[in-house]
Design a protein around this motif. Structure first.
Motif: not given
Length: 272
Positions: A8-15, A243-246, A219-223, A45-46
């Motif tokens: 889960a990349a929950v925040t990042g730098s832009l949103p 996450v729930e969708r994955m 593979g694995h997923v990042r959302i 968690i990223h």
């Protein structure tokens, strides 16, 4: 096929809150988002830090520390600290957070054009960050925006600056980087060393498409809102819904989802 690891990349730098009210900005909001994502099925968690006053990306060590300690106290998630450069490009601005000794940290192994800037990662900077991660026993996630970055990551291992098996994150669909086509995803997957693990992060509408194929390809997923704020066209949603969708998709395809401890084994993380 191994169980599916969801990052889960929950925040990042832009949103920003103006773009989506669901994006967590303050340390407490980021920790709460992590708790909800773990409950939904995430294993990793990223982590980026943001300035709570103006929502700008931040290199403030104290913010990273507050997020890290909160997540450690409240979850069993694998905490993956970002060493990305949107908040500050200098080595010193990107390295001090590694002294928190997270289990993982991102390491971009080359430079790329972002839509409005150059994301510069010189060979010297990459090696210094790799040495720091090695010194702290941190597993690097090799952030790959194009095929050449895979070779750069392999060279780190050849120099003894990263331990095999390597773990990669393919960032696809960003303007200026590798397009998010299935042909490109297959090529990236086939270009990494045997035994490596890999995750894919699709930007914007590419997220669901490449994540679905990653589930089927082993593979694995990042959302998460760092990469995509829309659950579907015009519909905003919090991180945990992605996450729930994955989890639901993986169940449809008969692939169980990994717990944080199972993800540690799959990615060969060192015992703490």
């Amino acid at each position: 096929m191994e169980k599916l690891i969801i990052t889960a990349a929950v925040t990042g730098s832009l949103p920003t809150k103006q773009k989506t009210p669901h994006v967590p900005i303050s340390p407490s909001e980021i920790v709460e988002a992590g708790v909800r994502c773990e409950q939904a099925g995430a294993a990793v968690i990223h982590v980026h830090a943001r300035n709570p006053k103006d929502e700008s990306p931040s290199t403030d060590f104290q913010l990273f520390k507050e997020i890290y300690e909160g997540l450690k106290e409240r979850t069993k998630l694998i905490i993956q600290i970002s060493t990305g450069g949107r908040a500050g490009m200098a080595y010193e601005q990107r390295s001090d957070r590694l002294t928190l000794n997270p289990e993982m940290a991102s390491l971009t192994t080359g430079s790329v054009n972002f839509p409005d800037s150059v994301y510069a990662n010189s060979p010297e900077l990459i090696e210094r960050l790799a040495r720091d991660m090695q010194a702290h026993g941190i597993k690097p996630e090799m952030e790959v925006f194009d095929v050449s970055m895979i070779r750069n990551a392999v060279e780190l291992a050849e120099k003894g600056l990263a331990e095999a098996p390597l773990h990669f994150d393919f960032v696809m669909g960003l303007k200026g980087a590798i397009p998010a086509t299935i042909e490109n995803l297959v090529h990236l997957k086939n270009s990494i060393p045997a035994g490596s693990t890999w995750t894919v992060a699709g930007i914007g509408p590419a997220q669901l498409v490449v994540n679905t194929h990653a589930i089927l390809m082993g593979g694995h997923v990042r959302i998460g809102l760092e990469d995509n704020i829309y659950f579907r066209k015009g519909e905003l949603a919090p991180n945990e819904r992605f996450v729930e969708r994955m989890v639901n998709l993986a169940a449809e395809f008969g692939r169980p989802v990994a717990t944080p401890d199972e993800a540690r084994r799959i990615m060969h993380l060192k015992a703490r």
